[in-house]
Structure formats: structure tokens, C-alpha cells
Design an enzyme around this catalytic site. Structure first.
Site, PDB file in Angstrom:
ATOM      1  N   PRO A 203       0.831  -1.190  -0.164  1.00 31.56           N
ATOM      2  CA  PRO A 203      -0.001   0.038   0.038  1.00 31.56           C
ATOM      3  C   PRO A 203       0.773   1.344  -0.117  1.00 31.56           C
ATOM      4  CG  PRO A 203       0.189  -0.854   2.233  1.00 31.56           C
ATOM      5  CD  PRO A 203       0.757  -1.949   1.257  1.00 31.56           C
ATOM      6  N   MET A 204       0.696   2.147  -0.795  1.00 24.02           N
ATOM      7  CA  MET A 204       1.272   3.329  -0.911  1.00 24.02           C
ATOM      8  C   MET A 204       0.520   4.480  -1.289  1.00 24.02           C
ATOM      9  SD  MET A 204       4.533   1.950  -3.387  1.00 24.02           S
ATOM     10  CE  MET A 204       3.703   1.161  -4.381  1.00 24.02           C
TER      11      MET A 204
ATOM     12  N   CYS B  14       2.342   2.964   9.698  1.00 29.11           N
ATOM     13  CA  CYS B  14       2.510   4.274   9.406  1.00 29.11           C
ATOM     14  C   CYS B  14       3.145   4.917  10.119  1.00 29.11           C
ATOM     15  CB  CYS B  14       1.234   4.943   8.777  1.00 29.11           C
ATOM     16  SG  CYS B  14       1.180   6.561   8.206  1.00 29.11           S
TER      17      CYS B  14
ATOM     18  N   LYS C 205      -0.489  -5.085   8.754  1.00 26.64           N
ATOM     19  CA  LYS C 205       0.816  -4.749   8.411  1.00 26.64           C
ATOM     20  C   LYS C 205       1.328  -4.012   9.602  1.00 26.64           C
ATOM     21  CE  LYS C 205       3.417  -2.777   4.577  1.00 26.64           C
ATOM     22  NZ  LYS C 205       4.091  -1.611   5.125  1.00 26.64           N
TER      23      LYS C 205
ATOM     24  N   HIS D 138       7.111  -5.050   8.242  1.00 28.16           N
ATOM     25  CA  HIS D 138       8.030  -4.121   7.936  1.00 28.16           C
ATOM     26  C   HIS D 138       9.045  -3.919   9.058  1.00 28.16           C
ATOM     27  CE1 HIS D 138       9.268   0.089   5.708  1.00 28.16           C
ATOM     28  NE2 HIS D 138      10.183  -0.666   6.151  1.00 28.16           N
TER      29      HIS D 138
ATOM     30  N   GLY E 105      10.639  -5.195   3.283  1.00 29.77           N
ATOM     31  CA  GLY E 105      11.821  -4.395   3.466  1.00 29.77           C
ATOM     32  C   GLY E 105      13.030  -4.994   2.775  1.00 29.77           C
ATOM     33  N   ASN E 106      14.004  -4.143   2.376  1.00 29.67           N
ATOM     34  CA  ASN E 106      15.264  -4.332   2.090  1.00 29.67           C
ATOM     35  C   ASN E 106      15.190  -5.235   0.524  1.00 29.67           C
ATOM     36  OD1 ASN E 106      16.098  -3.977   4.502  1.00 29.67           O
ATOM     37  ND2 ASN E 106      17.026  -5.765   4.881  1.00 29.67           N
TER      38      ASN E 106
END
Length: 318
Positions: free
Chosen positions: A13-14, A104, A132, A163, A197-198
Site C-alpha cells: 500500500p502506497m 504508518c 501490516k 516491515h 523491506g530491503n
């Protein structure tokens, strides 16, 4: 709930970037699941325009993905379980799952006390859903994230995405993600665990999965530059831009002009930011390149108008 195989490669989600056309683009190129941007449950319940816009987005995404069979998850934020449940009921028929944002890090999340600012122990537990999250505060014991995720599993969460960075309003990606915690989470839980992540390349996807043994990998900002990561492809930036524009043309009122412009900029910037023409291209993109052309084909354009939009894009980046 999405099937287990749909958790393998996930588009994160962005904010203002997870529009239906972009979700479809990533799913055409290897993503097995895509999230919407984080939605505000209070606005879904109290702002008709907001609700109708996102219902159109979900409907367009569902219709476009019907042949592919790839699902979408709606992400909600908030700290009031009743409000979240009511908002979820507004959109549950148009998605395959609903996720609660516990990651967030932005200032508005801190002010509203949601997202990553619900990770302190005083806010445990939360309603069952997929979740998340980020690492629990650094001031808490090192085992807190696994302990919290275990409570979420017991409360009924279908899967957990971690994350593995701490929350920071100023630096969203402060240091590398701690993949050891993801691996510990995978060992501790019976429900699926997704690692976020990463990841910048396909090799990073494979390395992350090998190190964490996670059930799936979620990728966010790296997909903005290369929406084909999950297909192990680096696309021609012009062709992928034109493909995205073609998708936008079908549901013409879903992606805002600013969203379209930003996606195109990311696609080109990913490979071409050091080309001598790039700064001129970026200025033209903001000033007129898309604005006049996209406006024309949004319910008004002829095929000739759309071809002109393609010609301009190709000419400017040649």
C-alpha cells in the site's frame, strides 16, 4: 481471504500511488496480490465523495482483474474498532481482504494515534484482521514484536506482514530492515508471515525469502520505478509508461492526473535520471505533456488525441 499462493509477491500500500491502474500493472507483471493505499475509515463513513471515489477504484480494479483472478486487499487505518468494522463493511464486497495499518510512521498518524503509533503495549490487542506492522518501539523488550504478533494471531488475524524497521516520522527507512525479526516471527506463528523491506531487485526478493523463510515478500517504493520486479524483468521505461497510460484510459476517472504524472516520472527516472534530457522531460511532464493530453481522452478524446499523447511521450524521451 486470499489463497496462500496469493501472498507470495505483494504490491504494498502506497499513499496516492496504489491506484487501480498501477495495481493492475504490477499484477500483469508478477504480483500475486496488491493492496490499496491506506484508507481513512472516518472518511469512508462520512464523506460521500471519498467513498464513491474509492468504490469506483475498487470496482474498476475488480473488473480489470476478473480474467487474471488476482486479488486486492484494502488497507484501513484507525484506532476505533467499531469505526473500522463499519467502514470495512462498506467495501468488503469489492475486495478479497481488509488489512489494518499498524506501520504508518508519518506525522499525521502520530497526531491521530493510528498506524505505527498503536504499537505500544497499552494499545494491545486490536481487532482480528490481516495486519501490516513495524517493529514495536525500541524502548520495549526485543521480543515485543513477536509477542504482539502472537496476540494478533490469537485474536484471529489471517496473516501478518512485518516491515522490520522502527517507526520514525522523519526517516521512514531508517537503516536496513531487521530480517532476523521476520525469521523469528515466522518460527513463532502458525499463520502466514510476509516480509517487507530491503528489496530493490529480483535478487533481493529471493535473498529476503531465503533469509526469513517468509511465506511472501511485499515490495513498495521499488515497484514504483520497476513495476516488473516480481517478473525478474527491467522494462523499457517508455513501453511500461505507455502500458500504464493505456490501462488508465479504460477506467478514465480512477487515477488522478497527479498520480498518473508521478507514476510516469518514476518509471522514467528509474533508468534515465542521469540522461541529459531528463530534467527537460520532467519539467515538460509537469507543465503540459500529460495534462492537456490526458484531459482530452478522459471521456472526450478521439483515438487521434490519444496517439498524439503517445507521440509526445516518445518524442520527449528519445
Amino acid at each position: 481471504m486470499p489463497a496462500a499462493q496469493h501472498l507470495t509477491y505483494i504490491a504494498a500500500p502506497m499513499i496516492k500511488q496504489s491506484d487501480a491502474p498501477f495495481r493492475l500493472l504490477t499484477q500483469r507483471h508478477g504480483a500475486t496480490l496488491a493492496y490499496t493505499q491506506m484508507l481513512d475509515p472516518h472518511k469512508l463513513l462520512g464523506d460521500r465523495d471519498y467513498l464513491e471515489f474509492h468504490l469506483r477504484d475498487l470496482t474498476a480494479g475488480r473488473d480489470a482483474c476478473s480474467e487474471m483472478g488476482e486479488p486486492v486487499v484494502v488497507q484501513l487505518c484507525g484506532n476505533d474498532p467499531e469505526i473500522i468494522v463499519q467502514a470495512g463493511k462498506k467495501i468488503q464486497g469489492l475486495c478479497s481482504g481488509i488489512d489494518l495499518n499498524l506501520g504508518c510512521p508519518q506525522e499525521h498518524a502520530r497526531e491521530g494515534h493510528y498506524g505505527g503509533y498503536l504499537l505500544a503495549k497499552k494499545d494491545w490487542p486490536l481487532p482480528p484482521t490481516s495486519v501490516k506492522l513495524r517493529l514495536c518501539p525500541s524502548s520495549s523488550p526485543a521480543t515485543s514484536t513477536v509477542e504482539f504478533a502472537t496476540l494478533l494471531e490469537q485474536a484471529g488475524a489471517s496473516w501478518v506482514t512485518l516491515h522490520a524497521r522502527h517507526v520514525s516520522a522523519k526517516r521512514r527507512r531508517q537503516g536496513a530492515a531487521d530480517l532476523d525479526v521476520v525469521r523469528n516471527l515466522k518460527t513463532a506463528l502458525r499463520i502466514p508471515v510476509v516480509s517487507n523491506g530491503n528489496v530493490r531487485t529480483w535478487e533481493d526478493v529471493q535473498r529476503n525469502k531465503d533469509e526469513t523463510q517468509a511465506d511472501g515478500i511485499m515490495v513498495g517504493e521499488s515497484l514504483l520505478g520497476n513495476p516488473c520486479i516480481f517478473a525478474n524483468v527491467i522494462p523499457d521505461p517508455i513501453r511500461v509508461s505507455l502500458e500504464y497510460l493505456e490501462i488508465c484510459k479504460e477506467p478514465p476517472d480512477i487515477a488522478t492526473h497527479k498520480t498518473i504524472e508521478t507514476h510516469i516520472r518514476h518509471f522514467i527516472e528509474f533508468q534515465c535520471s542521469r540522461r541529459p534530457w531528463y530534467n527537460k522531460f520532467r519539467a515538460a511532464l509537469s507543465a503540459h505533456l500529460l495534462r492537456t493530453k490526458v484531459t482530452r481522452w478522459r471521456g472526450k478524446a478521439t483515438r487521434k488525441d490519444y496517439d498524439a499523447c503517445i507521440d509526445d511521450l516518445e518524442y520527449t524521451t528519445d
